[in-house]
Design a protein around this motif. Structure first.
Motif, short mmCIF file in Angstrom:
data_model
loop_
_atom_site.label_atom_id
_atom_site.label_comp_id
_atom_site.label_asym_id
_atom_site.label_seq_id
_atom_site.Cartn_x
_atom_site.Cartn_y
_atom_site.Cartn_z
N ASP A 186 -24.14 -29.96 17.20
CA ASP A 186 -22.89 -29.68 17.90
C ASP A 186 -22.19 -30.97 18.31
O ASP A 186 -22.79 -32.05 18.32
N ARG A 187 -20.93 -30.86 18.66
CA ARG A 187 -20.09 -32.03 18.95
C ARG A 187 -20.60 -32.83 20.14
O ARG A 187 -20.56 -34.06 20.12
N THR A 188 -21.04 -32.12 21.18
CA THR A 188 -21.50 -32.81 22.38
C THR A 188 -22.72 -33.68 22.09
O THR A 188 -22.80 -34.82 22.55
N THR A 189 -23.65 -33.16 21.32
CA THR A 189 -24.84 -33.93 20.96
C THR A 189 -24.46 -35.16 20.15
O THR A 189 -24.94 -36.26 20.40
N LEU A 190 -23.58 -34.96 19.18
CA LEU A 190 -23.13 -36.08 18.36
C LEU A 190 -22.40 -37.11 19.21
O LEU A 190 -22.56 -38.32 19.01
N TRP A 191 -21.56 -36.64 20.13
CA TRP A 191 -20.82 -37.55 20.99
C TRP A 191 -21.77 -38.39 21.83
O TRP A 191 -21.58 -39.60 21.98
N ARG A 192 -22.84 -37.75 22.38
CA ARG A 192 -23.83 -38.51 23.17
C ARG A 192 -24.55 -39.54 22.32
O ARG A 192 -24.74 -40.68 22.74
N LYS A 193 -24.95 -39.15 21.11
CA LYS A 193 -25.64 -40.09 20.22
C LYS A 193 -24.72 -41.22 19.80
O LYS A 193 -25.14 -42.37 19.67
N TYR A 194 -23.44 -40.90 19.61
CA TYR A 194 -22.45 -41.91 19.27
C TYR A 194 -22.29 -42.92 20.40
O TYR A 194 -22.29 -44.13 20.18
N ASP A 195 -22.20 -42.43 21.62
CA ASP A 195 -22.08 -43.32 22.79
C ASP A 195 -23.32 -44.20 22.94
O ASP A 195 -23.21 -45.39 23.24
N ARG A 196 -24.51 -43.62 22.72
CA ARG A 196 -25.73 -44.41 22.80
C ARG A 196 -25.77 -45.49 21.73
O ARG A 196 -26.21 -46.61 21.97
N ALA A 197 -25.31 -45.15 20.53
CA ALA A 197 -25.30 -46.13 19.44
C ALA A 197 -24.34 -47.27 19.77
O ALA A 197 -24.66 -48.45 19.54
N LEU A 198 -23.17 -46.96 20.33
CA LEU A 198 -22.22 -48.00 20.71
C LEU A 198 -22.81 -48.88 21.82
O LEU A 198 -22.64 -50.10 21.81
N ALA A 199 -23.50 -48.25 22.77
CA ALA A 199 -24.15 -49.03 23.84
C ALA A 199 -25.23 -49.94 23.28
O ALA A 199 -25.38 -51.08 23.71
N ARG A 210 -12.52 -42.51 11.10
CA ARG A 210 -11.72 -41.46 11.72
C ARG A 210 -12.02 -40.06 11.18
O ARG A 210 -11.12 -39.23 11.04
N VAL A 211 -13.28 -39.80 10.90
CA VAL A 211 -13.69 -38.45 10.50
C VAL A 211 -13.73 -37.61 11.77
O VAL A 211 -14.33 -38.02 12.77
N PRO A 212 -13.10 -36.43 11.77
CA PRO A 212 -13.06 -35.61 12.99
C PRO A 212 -14.45 -35.11 13.40
O PRO A 212 -15.35 -34.96 12.57
N TRP A 213 -14.60 -34.84 14.70
CA TRP A 213 -15.88 -34.39 15.23
C TRP A 213 -16.31 -33.08 14.59
O TRP A 213 -17.50 -32.84 14.37
N LYS A 214 -15.36 -32.21 14.30
CA LYS A 214 -15.70 -30.92 13.71
C LYS A 214 -16.36 -31.10 12.34
O LYS A 214 -17.33 -30.42 12.01
N VAL A 215 -15.84 -32.01 11.55
CA VAL A 215 -16.42 -32.29 10.23
C VAL A 215 -17.80 -32.93 10.40
O VAL A 215 -18.75 -32.60 9.67
N LEU A 216 -17.91 -33.84 11.36
CA LEU A 216 -19.21 -34.49 11.61
C LEU A 216 -20.26 -33.47 12.06
O LEU A 216 -21.42 -33.56 11.65
N SER A 217 -19.85 -32.53 12.89
CA SER A 217 -20.82 -31.53 13.36
C SER A 217 -21.31 -30.69 12.19
O SER A 217 -22.49 -30.31 12.16
N TYR A 218 -20.47 -30.44 11.21
CA TYR A 218 -20.91 -29.71 10.02
C TYR A 218 -21.81 -30.60 9.16
O TYR A 218 -22.85 -30.15 8.68
N ASP A 219 -21.44 -31.86 8.97
CA ASP A 219 -22.22 -32.77 8.12
C ASP A 219 -23.62 -33.03 8.68
O ASP A 219 -24.60 -33.06 7.94
N THR A 245 -26.09 -45.29 12.20
CA THR A 245 -25.17 -46.07 11.38
C THR A 245 -24.16 -45.16 10.70
O THR A 245 -22.95 -45.44 10.69
N LYS A 246 -24.64 -44.07 10.12
CA LYS A 246 -23.74 -43.12 9.45
C LYS A 246 -22.74 -42.52 10.44
O LYS A 246 -21.56 -42.40 10.14
N LEU A 247 -23.24 -42.16 11.61
CA LEU A 247 -22.37 -41.55 12.62
C LEU A 247 -21.29 -42.52 13.08
O LEU A 247 -20.11 -42.19 13.12
N VAL A 248 -21.69 -43.75 13.40
CA VAL A 248 -20.74 -44.75 13.89
C VAL A 248 -19.73 -45.09 12.80
O VAL A 248 -18.53 -45.19 13.06
#
Length: 122
Positions: free
Chosen positions: A100-113, A87-96, A78-81
């Motif tokens: 890493d960005r790729t892992t977050l991107w995969r989890k984001y895609d799974r959450a949207l699915a 519109r928080v950038p991936w770089k900031v999300l990876s720090y928060d 929920t927080k990630l989505v």
């Protein structure tokens, strides 16, 4: 436009509406400072305050309906989505999130699915 893109746009719309809602303030508290009095010359010199559009009731209802889509997600998803909708950038999300960005991107895609499958099942 794919369903994922439409979902992202709807989530961004909800985030924009959330920003346009009036701020919540505690009752009974105010400023102890006196009101500033300006001369006409000072008023003319001032920069105009940007007009802020208020959200109407239809937009708030739509926002609430969109926020209901986040219920099947866990707290991390929920927080990630929501941060991506804001519109928080991936770089900031990876720090928060300390990932890493790729892992977050995969989890984001799974959450949207997950959102799409629960929406279609309902």
């Amino acid at each position: 436009m794919t369903e994922i893109e439409e979902l992202k746009q709807k989530l961004e719309f909800a985030a924009d509406i959330m920003k346009r809602l009036p701020s919540v303030r505690a009752n009974g508290y105010g400023s102890g400072w006196p009101e500033m009095l300006y001369t006409l010359a000072e008023i003319i010199e001032q920069e105009p305050e940007p007009s802020r559009l208020q959200a109407n009731s239809q937009e708030v209802s739509e926002m609430e309906r969109i926020l209901d889509w986040l219920k099947p997600l866990d707290a991390f998803e929920t927080k990630l989505v929501w941060k991506r909708a804001c519109r928080v950038p991936w770089k900031v999300l990876s720090y928060d999130f300390r990932a890493d960005r790729t892992t977050l991107w995969r989890k984001y895609d799974r959450a949207l699915a997950k959102i799409l499958t629960t929406r279609q099942a309902a």
